[in-house]
Scaffold this motif. Structure first.
Motif, PDB file in Angstrom:
ATOM      1  N   ASN A 169       0.849  -1.182   0.000  1.00 39.97           N
ATOM      2  CA  ASN A 169       0.000   0.000   0.000  1.00 39.97           C
ATOM      3  C   ASN A 169       0.882   1.228   0.000  1.00 39.97           C
ATOM      4  O   ASN A 169       2.109   1.128   0.060  1.00 39.97           O
ATOM      5  CB  ASN A 169      -0.941  -0.002   1.221  1.00 39.97           C
ATOM      6  CG  ASN A 169      -0.201   0.224   2.514  1.00 39.97           C
ATOM      7  OD1 ASN A 169       0.196   1.345   2.825  1.00 39.97           O
ATOM      8  ND2 ASN A 169       0.013  -0.826   3.284  1.00 39.97           N
ATOM      9  N   VAL A 170       0.261   2.388  -0.045  1.00 38.89           N
ATOM     10  CA  VAL A 170       0.991   3.647   0.089  1.00 38.89           C
ATOM     11  C   VAL A 170       0.695   4.175   1.486  1.00 38.89           C
ATOM     12  O   VAL A 170      -0.465   4.352   1.858  1.00 38.89           O
ATOM     13  CB  VAL A 170       0.575   4.665  -0.991  1.00 38.89           C
ATOM     14  CG1 VAL A 170       1.299   5.984  -0.784  1.00 38.89           C
ATOM     15  CG2 VAL A 170       0.874   4.102  -2.380  1.00 38.89           C
ATOM     16  N   ALA A 171       1.743   4.381   2.272  1.00 44.77           N
ATOM     17  CA  ALA A 171       1.612   4.837   3.655  1.00 44.77           C
ATOM     18  C   ALA A 171       2.613   5.963   3.903  1.00 44.77           C
ATOM     19  O   ALA A 171       3.483   6.231   3.063  1.00 44.77           O
ATOM     20  CB  ALA A 171       1.867   3.676   4.617  1.00 44.77           C
ATOM     21  N   ALA A 172       2.514   6.597   5.044  1.00 47.57           N
ATOM     22  CA  ALA A 172       3.460   7.656   5.421  1.00 47.57           C
ATOM     23  C   ALA A 172       4.876   7.078   5.420  1.00 47.57           C
ATOM     24  O   ALA A 172       5.101   5.943   5.863  1.00 47.57           O
ATOM     25  CB  ALA A 172       3.114   8.210   6.794  1.00 47.57           C
ATOM     26  N   CYS A 173       5.815   7.842   4.925  1.00 47.69           N
ATOM     27  CA  CYS A 173       7.214   7.407   4.910  1.00 47.69           C
ATOM     28  C   CYS A 173       7.742   7.347   6.341  1.00 47.69           C
ATOM     29  O   CYS A 173       7.480   8.239   7.148  1.00 47.69           O
ATOM     30  CB  CYS A 173       8.059   8.354   4.069  1.00 47.69           C
ATOM     31  SG  CYS A 173       7.596   8.361   2.328  1.00 47.69           S
ATOM     32  N   SER A 174       8.501   6.293   6.635  1.00 51.72           N
ATOM     33  CA  SER A 174       9.007   6.085   7.996  1.00 51.72           C
ATOM     34  C   SER A 174      10.214   6.951   8.326  1.00 51.72           C
ATOM     35  O   SER A 174      10.446   7.266   9.485  1.00 51.72           O
ATOM     36  CB  SER A 174       9.346   4.615   8.205  1.00 51.72           C
ATOM     37  OG  SER A 174      10.330   4.197   7.274  1.00 51.72           O
ATOM     38  N   SER A 175      10.994   7.341   7.309  1.00 54.90           N
ATOM     39  CA  SER A 175      12.207   8.117   7.561  1.00 54.90           C
ATOM     40  C   SER A 175      12.701   8.732   6.255  1.00 54.90           C
ATOM     41  O   SER A 175      12.529   8.142   5.184  1.00 54.90           O
ATOM     42  CB  SER A 175      13.301   7.202   8.123  1.00 54.90           C
ATOM     43  OG  SER A 175      14.554   7.856   8.178  1.00 54.90           O
ATOM     44  N   ASN A 176      13.340   9.889   6.355  1.00 50.34           N
ATOM     45  CA  ASN A 176      13.954  10.533   5.188  1.00 50.34           C
ATOM     46  C   ASN A 176      15.381  10.045   4.953  1.00 50.34           C
ATOM     47  O   ASN A 176      16.011  10.419   3.973  1.00 50.34           O
ATOM     48  CB  ASN A 176      13.965  12.050   5.347  1.00 50.34           C
ATOM     49  CG  ASN A 176      12.589  12.640   5.185  1.00 50.34           C
ATOM     50  OD1 ASN A 176      11.746  12.097   4.468  1.00 50.34           O
ATOM     51  ND2 ASN A 176      12.340  13.741   5.857  1.00 50.34           N
ATOM     52  N   THR A 177      15.897   9.224   5.880  1.00 49.46           N
ATOM     53  CA  THR A 177      17.269   8.734   5.740  1.00 49.46           C
ATOM     54  C   THR A 177      17.369   7.212   5.741  1.00 49.46           C
ATOM     55  O   THR A 177      18.133   6.645   4.984  1.00 49.46           O
ATOM     56  CB  THR A 177      18.167   9.289   6.870  1.00 49.46           C
ATOM     57  OG1 THR A 177      17.610   8.895   8.133  1.00 49.46           O
ATOM     58  CG2 THR A 177      18.284  10.807   6.795  1.00 49.46           C
ATOM     59  N   THR A 178      16.603   6.547   6.604  1.00 49.68           N
ATOM     60  CA  THR A 178      16.685   5.100   6.753  1.00 49.68           C
ATOM     61  C   THR A 178      15.274   4.520   6.798  1.00 49.68           C
ATOM     62  O   THR A 178      14.684   4.379   7.867  1.00 49.68           O
ATOM     63  CB  THR A 178      17.448   4.724   8.047  1.00 49.68           C
ATOM     64  OG1 THR A 178      18.673   5.442   8.080  1.00 49.68           O
ATOM     65  CG2 THR A 178      17.736   3.237   8.096  1.00 49.68           C
ATOM     66  N   PRO A 179      14.691   4.167   5.648  1.00 48.42           N
ATOM     67  CA  PRO A 179      13.334   3.630   5.646  1.00 48.42           C
ATOM     68  C   PRO A 179      13.242   2.301   6.399  1.00 48.42           C
ATOM     69  O   PRO A 179      14.235   1.575   6.511  1.00 48.42           O
ATOM     70  CB  PRO A 179      13.011   3.433   4.165  1.00 48.42           C
ATOM     71  CG  PRO A 179      14.249   3.693   3.416  1.00 48.42           C
ATOM     72  CD  PRO A 179      15.279   4.249   4.321  1.00 48.42           C
ATOM     73  N   SER A 180      12.060   2.000   6.890  1.00 51.26           N
ATOM     74  CA  SER A 180      11.830   0.711   7.556  1.00 51.26           C
ATOM     75  C   SER A 180      11.998  -0.420   6.535  1.00 51.26           C
ATOM     76  O   SER A 180      11.988  -0.190   5.320  1.00 51.26           O
ATOM     77  CB  SER A 180      10.415   0.681   8.126  1.00 51.26           C
ATOM     78  OG  SER A 180       9.470   0.648   7.059  1.00 51.26           O
ATOM     79  N   GLY A 181      12.123  -1.648   7.022  1.00 53.84           N
ATOM     80  CA  GLY A 181      12.243  -2.801   6.135  1.00 53.84           C
ATOM     81  C   GLY A 181      11.056  -2.941   5.198  1.00 53.84           C
ATOM     82  O   GLY A 181      11.205  -3.386   4.065  1.00 53.84           O
ATOM     83  N   ALA A 182       9.881  -2.543   5.656  1.00 55.80           N
ATOM     84  CA  ALA A 182       8.673  -2.619   4.828  1.00 55.80           C
ATOM     85  C   ALA A 182       8.714  -1.616   3.683  1.00 55.80           C
ATOM     86  O   ALA A 182       7.956  -1.742   2.721  1.00 55.80           O
ATOM     87  CB  ALA A 182       7.433  -2.376   5.686  1.00 55.80           C
ATOM     88  N   GLN A 183       9.599  -0.622   3.770  1.00 53.29           N
ATOM     89  CA  GLN A 183       9.687   0.423   2.756  1.00 53.29           C
ATOM     90  C   GLN A 183      11.036   0.440   2.047  1.00 53.29           C
ATOM     91  O   GLN A 183      11.357   1.400   1.351  1.00 53.29           O
ATOM     92  CB  GLN A 183       9.421   1.791   3.393  1.00 53.29           C
ATOM     93  CG  GLN A 183       8.019   1.939   3.923  1.00 53.29           C
ATOM     94  CD  GLN A 183       7.754   3.294   4.550  1.00 53.29           C
ATOM     95  OE1 GLN A 183       8.652   4.079   4.838  1.00 53.29           O
ATOM     96  NE2 GLN A 183       6.484   3.584   4.777  1.00 53.29           N
ATOM     97  N   THR A 184      11.823  -0.610   2.172  1.00 57.61           N
ATOM     98  CA  THR A 184      13.152  -0.643   1.553  1.00 57.61           C
ATOM     99  C   THR A 184      13.123  -1.498   0.288  1.00 57.61           C
ATOM    100  O   THR A 184      12.743  -2.662   0.305  1.00 57.61           O
ATOM    101  CB  THR A 184      14.211  -1.175   2.536  1.00 57.61           C
ATOM    102  OG1 THR A 184      14.233  -0.327   3.680  1.00 57.61           O
ATOM    103  CG2 THR A 184      15.590  -1.185   1.899  1.00 57.61           C
ATOM    104  N   TRP A 185      13.538  -0.894  -0.817  1.00 58.41           N
ATOM    105  CA  TRP A 185      13.510  -1.497  -2.149  1.00 58.41           C
ATOM    106  C   TRP A 185      14.891  -1.389  -2.788  1.00 58.41           C
ATOM    107  O   TRP A 185      15.700  -0.559  -2.401  1.00 58.41           O
ATOM    108  CB  TRP A 185      12.477  -0.785  -3.016  1.00 58.41           C
ATOM    109  CG  TRP A 185      11.086  -0.887  -2.486  1.00 58.41           C
ATOM    110  CD1 TRP A 185      10.551  -0.157  -1.451  1.00 58.41           C
ATOM    111  CD2 TRP A 185      10.061  -1.770  -2.918  1.00 58.41           C
ATOM    112  NE1 TRP A 185       9.250  -0.545  -1.233  1.00 58.41           N
ATOM    113  CE2 TRP A 185       8.918  -1.525  -2.127  1.00 58.41           C
ATOM    114  CE3 TRP A 185       9.984  -2.729  -3.919  1.00 58.41           C
ATOM    115  CZ2 TRP A 185       7.733  -2.217  -2.291  1.00 58.41           C
ATOM    116  CZ3 TRP A 185       8.791  -3.419  -4.080  1.00 58.41           C
ATOM    117  CH2 TRP A 185       7.674  -3.164  -3.276  1.00 58.41           C
TER     118      TRP A 185
END
Length: 189
Positions: free
Chosen positions: A112-128
């Motif tokens: 899904n599209v959700a709020a970004c977890s970090s501007n420097t180190t994204p969470s594992g769910a948001q790392t591509w």
């Protein structure tokens, strides 16, 4: 021309040239390296995915194909910008492409599209990952902890046709069966 003025003009020109070519090396903030349509590849074509009313990624439903920006995050290991290999996050508007169930022991995963977890180190769910040593220009989810790190979308067969949930058309992500990489392309077929 006076030597001091010539030196000032040369230094100014050099600064502008560096700004135009250099990635933000002093910053650890994620920065855009590629943008376009987020695509899947049925029968070798580039087809877009859309969002449903709950901001989940779906395939085969009416809607506007999503536009994305892949942002490399220098704080994450595995970035090789000189080879166009990046680890980072995928922006969809002001949100990030996120795996709903990243710690699940079984596939499929959904996004899904959700709020970004970090501007420097994204969470594992948001790392591509964009590209790899073998595949330039392809996109994979990095996967749950202790995974191989190359998780695409699930397919029925060798045609690249995406597997989706029957009632909701949610795109199934995983590699338990066959999987294919995503891409970010300027134009869809």
């Amino acid at each position: 021309m006076q030597p001091a003025l010539a030196l000032a003009i040369t230094a100014t020109a050099a600064c502008f040239a560096l700004d135009a070519q250099a990635a933000p090396s002093a910053s650890q903030n994620c920065y855009t390296v590629h943008e376009g349509h987020f695509a899947v590849h049925p029968n070798g074509q580039n087809k877009g995915v859309t969002l449903n009313q709950h901001n989940h990624i779906v395939y085969g439903k009416e809607g506007t194909p999503i536009q994305v920006k892949f942002q490399a995050c220098p704080s994450l290991p595995g970035n090789w910008p000189n080879e166009d290999i990046h680890v980072g996050r995928i922006l969809v508007g002001s949100g990030c492409l996120t795996i709903d169930n990243p710690n699940s022991a079984t596939e499929p995963y959904f996004s899904n599209v959700a709020a970004c977890s970090s501007n420097t180190t994204p969470s594992g769910a948001q790392t591509w990952t964009y590209g790899s040593s073998d595949d330039r220009g392809v996109v994979y989810w990095r996967g749950p902890p202790n995974s191989a790190g190359h998780i695409g979308y699930m397919t029925f067969d060798g045609t690249g046709t995406p597997m989706v949930s029957k009632a909701t058309r949610l795109l199934k992500i995983g590699c338990d069966t066959q999987c294919v990489n995503f891409s970010i392309v300027p134009q869809l077929d």
